[in-house]
Design a protein around this motif. Structure first.
Motif, PDB file in Angstrom:
ATOM      1  N   LEU B 137       0.833  -1.197   0.000  1.00 57.87           N
ATOM      2  CA  LEU B 137       0.000   0.000   0.000  1.00 57.87           C
ATOM      3  C   LEU B 137       0.873   1.255   0.000  1.00 57.87           C
ATOM      4  O   LEU B 137       0.645   2.186  -0.791  1.00 57.87           O
ATOM      5  CB  LEU B 137      -0.933  -0.010   1.228  1.00 57.87           C
ATOM      6  N   ASP B 138       1.855   1.272   0.876  1.00 59.67           N
ATOM      7  CA  ASP B 138       2.733   2.444   0.967  1.00 59.67           C
ATOM      8  C   ASP B 138       3.460   2.680  -0.362  1.00 59.67           C
ATOM      9  O   ASP B 138       3.535   3.823  -0.843  1.00 59.67           O
ATOM     10  CB  ASP B 138       3.723   2.266   2.112  1.00 59.67           C
ATOM     11  N   ASP B 139       3.932   1.607  -0.957  1.00 54.98           N
ATOM     12  CA  ASP B 139       4.612   1.722  -2.260  1.00 54.98           C
ATOM     13  C   ASP B 139       3.672   2.290  -3.319  1.00 54.98           C
ATOM     14  O   ASP B 139       4.020   3.215  -4.063  1.00 54.98           O
ATOM     15  CB  ASP B 139       5.061   0.333  -2.756  1.00 54.98           C
ATOM     16  N   ALA B 140       2.480   1.686  -3.384  1.00 57.86           N
ATOM     17  CA  ALA B 140       1.542   2.081  -4.429  1.00 57.86           C
ATOM     18  C   ALA B 140       1.135   3.537  -4.263  1.00 57.86           C
ATOM     19  O   ALA B 140       0.992   4.276  -5.236  1.00 57.86           O
ATOM     20  CB  ALA B 140       0.303   1.184  -4.400  1.00 57.86           C
ATOM     21  N   LEU B 141       0.974   3.977  -3.004  1.00 57.22           N
ATOM     22  CA  LEU B 141       0.561   5.353  -2.756  1.00 57.22           C
ATOM     23  C   LEU B 141       1.560   6.340  -3.336  1.00 57.22           C
ATOM     24  O   LEU B 141       1.192   7.435  -3.779  1.00 57.22           O
ATOM     25  CB  LEU B 141       0.368   5.589  -1.261  1.00 57.22           C
ATOM     26  N   ARG B 143       3.188   5.929  -6.077  1.00 61.50           N
ATOM     27  CA  ARG B 143       2.834   6.039  -7.501  1.00 61.50           C
ATOM     28  C   ARG B 143       1.521   6.793  -7.723  1.00 61.50           C
ATOM     29  O   ARG B 143       1.289   7.365  -8.771  1.00 61.50           O
ATOM     30  CB  ARG B 143       2.730   4.648  -8.141  1.00 61.50           C
ATOM     31  N   PHE B 144       0.619   6.762  -6.726  1.00 63.84           N
ATOM     32  CA  PHE B 144      -0.703   7.408  -6.851  1.00 63.84           C
ATOM     33  C   PHE B 144      -0.700   8.839  -6.311  1.00 63.84           C
ATOM     34  O   PHE B 144      -1.764   9.407  -6.074  1.00 63.84           O
ATOM     35  CB  PHE B 144      -1.769   6.580  -6.103  1.00 63.84           C
ATOM     36  N   GLY B 145       0.488   9.401  -6.074  1.00 56.53           N
ATOM     37  CA  GLY B 145       0.558  10.776  -5.592  1.00 56.53           C
ATOM     38  C   GLY B 145       0.061  10.918  -4.166  1.00 56.53           C
ATOM     39  O   GLY B 145      -0.405  11.986  -3.749  1.00 56.53           O
ATOM     40  N   GLY B 146       0.120   9.818  -3.387  1.00 57.52           N
ATOM     41  CA  GLY B 146      -0.232   9.911  -1.966  1.00 57.52           C
ATOM     42  C   GLY B 146      -1.724   9.888  -1.693  1.00 57.52           C
ATOM     43  O   GLY B 146      -2.148  10.026  -0.542  1.00 57.52           O
ATOM     44  N   ARG B 147      -2.526   9.728  -2.721  1.00 56.21           N
ATOM     45  CA  ARG B 147      -3.977   9.755  -2.527  1.00 56.21           C
ATOM     46  C   ARG B 147      -4.632   8.537  -3.186  1.00 56.21           C
ATOM     47  O   ARG B 147      -4.120   7.988  -4.149  1.00 56.21           O
ATOM     48  CB  ARG B 147      -4.565  11.022  -3.163  1.00 56.21           C
ATOM     49  N   GLY B 148      -5.785   8.150  -2.637  1.00 57.83           N
ATOM     50  CA  GLY B 148      -6.498   7.025  -3.237  1.00 57.83           C
ATOM     51  C   GLY B 148      -7.535   6.482  -2.265  1.00 57.83           C
ATOM     52  O   GLY B 148      -7.750   7.028  -1.183  1.00 57.83           O
TER      53      GLY B 148
END
Lengths: 366, 366
Positions: B137-141, B143-148
């Motif tokens: 989750l932390d990694d993906a965030l 890539r998602f600009g910290g939001r999602g």
């Protein structure tokens, strides 16, 4: 006026329905939509209405214990046929509100009471006389110009229990052919069209008549109802007003079908009431698709003591009964975007049996 | 393709419904009108659908014997909720046609399968990633600009099973707060409106989408659906086309709800599909009064293998859910000629519980 007569149901309450045929079934479907339960009482184990109702009682209409048990489980009682025995209605009415009330039943079960009630209420009906013997029939025919229809006072339907008299020989033994039962002689009416009005009357006395339907019968069974009827708008207004007047005169609660004849003399259109049916009516099935509030929903609202809905119509429509193997066309009907199919879930297709109906809709002609 | 997959029902046959809530109830009412019987399978003895159905089975969804008995008594099976256990669907599908098919269930039960399926079918969806640990989750965030939004892959509904992440601290322990279950992270979509399309697809592959509804949620529960949605006609056509494309890609049989976001950039309107529900859908209840053929009737037709009806609309409409004590206004609603009341017959009124709905109709604005 007592508190039972005034009783209003709440969502979740139960309507008891005497009779489990297609009319009971369509009442139950309308009740289901409004969050009411139905309990259907019918002697026939294979009743179509059972399949869409919460509870059922399979018992004879004169089974007093079953009737009392039934009344104990429901909050109001209605019926889908007018030949509910008087004693049955009385037992139920002593325990629960019965809507329409027993008076509507007693008036409509006997053609003499019905015609007398209508005449006394100022409603135009054909001339009639009570006939209790062949002699009385022969005498009366003299006054009726030798022509008329002799009908049993009770239990006639779909052309059964009546003899058309156009010549003296038609009258021979007529009283005995009808079974030596009380009858009435009605004057023959030369009518142009058969029409009917479905009227609803609420517990609060509000009456709402639907638009006039024009009916075509085949073999004495309703084949089609077309709305609007091809009559003048003033005549249509008068027909609806007559239906509302009848409902008012009976202190009626529920939906009623009023069958009428349209008689023409030159440019003049005149209405004669033929009979009333104290129930939802085959000639009102078009309301299911051409109106937002069907006759079945109106009936449920009235029986529950709830406000009536609008009787406004949004389409021109022809309702066609699917009788016997007519219903085999169900797949084609489903494929027609202007056709609305209704089937009654009857297990066995028999000649003359009403298996369903189809409403064919058209945009309202301006 | 085998003969069971192709089976068509006949009038009088029985549809088995898994789930006995209001959706099952309204399916049963629609089936009743078409002369079909319903048999409702639900573990809850007080299921609203039982009251309008011919047969019921009260048993758990994993009771294999009860499922086999049920299958033996019905001609096709459908369901009113998407979380039918896979094994339940497999047992039934081995014995009777299950419509919509098990694939629609498996795809829609898992947000990862659903989003993957949609993306692979060329349907616009928000970016997403599979997340199986807090680290992922932390990694993906990043890539998602910290939001999602992080959502459990299974069993989420009405806003449950998801955490909105707008800042890094929102993500803290998110994986553990959601119960250490497989999740997905979806990109936040800044949308202008929530819309939905109800689409029906028949056994013959015909797809019919209804007009687009605009939905308003309160506390993550649908409050109103208004039709037409206030969007451009080209966007509406695109939304309907997307819904039909999804139904085609799934080889779907039945009615499906497709929830979408309308995203605006200046003059441009863009659609993003949020999720699909393989069943009749709350945002399609307006079809009951604004159309001749409701979503429930379309579903019954599809499940029976019958031709679909028209999806044409005859009124502008706002459907309002009656949640908890909203339903206490039933009497006022009945008194409003433009309002069509639907109550579900639920015995107990609870906060947040859907008790009924009302369709408020208006003439179509030209």
């Amino acid at each position: 006026m007592n508190s039972m007569t005034d009783a209003k149901l709440s969502p979740g309450d139960t309507i008891g329905i005497l009779g489990g045929g297609q009319l009971g079934r369509m009442i139950a479907l309308a009740a289901g939509r409004l969050g009411l339960k139905c309990h259907v009482f019918c002697p026939d184990e294979a009743s179509p209405a059972f399949d869409v109702s919460a509870e059922k009682t399979v018992a004879a209409y004169d089974d007093e214990k079953a009737l009392r048990d039934f009344a104990g489980k429901v909050d109001a009682v209605t019926y889908e046929f007018e030949n509910v025995p008087g004693e049955t209605a009385d037992i139920l009415a002593s325990l629960r509100p019965v809507r329409p009330g027993p008076r509507a039943l007693s008036v409509s079960q006997d053609r003499l009471s019905e015609k007398t009630f209508l005449r006394d209420a100022g409603i135009p009906v054909a001339d009639f006389e009570s006939i209790d013997s062949q002699n009385e029939l022969d005498d009366a025919l003299t006054r009726f110009g030798g022509r008329g229809v002799v009908k049993t006072r009770r239990f006639g339907y779909d052309g059964k229990g009546q003899i058309m008299i156009r010549a003296r020989e038609d009258a021979q033994d007529a009283f005995s052919r009808l079974g030596h039962v009380p009858t009435i002689l009605e004057a023959l009416v030369t009518f142009e069209r058969e029409i009917s009005v479905i009227v609803a009357r609420g517990l609060d006395g509000t009456a709402r008549a639907y638009d006039v339907a024009e009916n075509v019968h085949e073999n004495h069974i309703l084949k089609t109802s077309t709305v609007p009827a091809d009559i003048r708008s003033a005549t249509a207004a008068q027909a609806r007003e007559i239906a509302e007047r009848i409902a008012d005169a009976l202190g009626y609660v529920g939906v009623m079908g009023v069958e009428m004849f349209l008689v023409r003399s030159g440019e003049e259109e005149r209405i004669i009431v033929n009979e009333i049916a104290p129930r939802v009516h085959n000639s009102g099935h078009w309301t299911e698709d051409a109106c937002l509030v069907s006759q079945f929903e109106q009936h449920v609202r009235a029986v529950a003591g709830w406000p009536l809905g609008t009787a406004e119509r949004h389409f021109d429509v022809t309702m066609e009964n699917l009788i016997g193997h007519d219903a085999d066309a169900w797949h084609d009907i489903l494929s027609d975007p202007g056709a609305r199919l209704h089937l009654y879930g009857k297990a066995e297709t028999r000649a003359g049996r009403k298996m369903g109906h189809v409403n064919r809709l058209r945009p309202i002609k301006p």
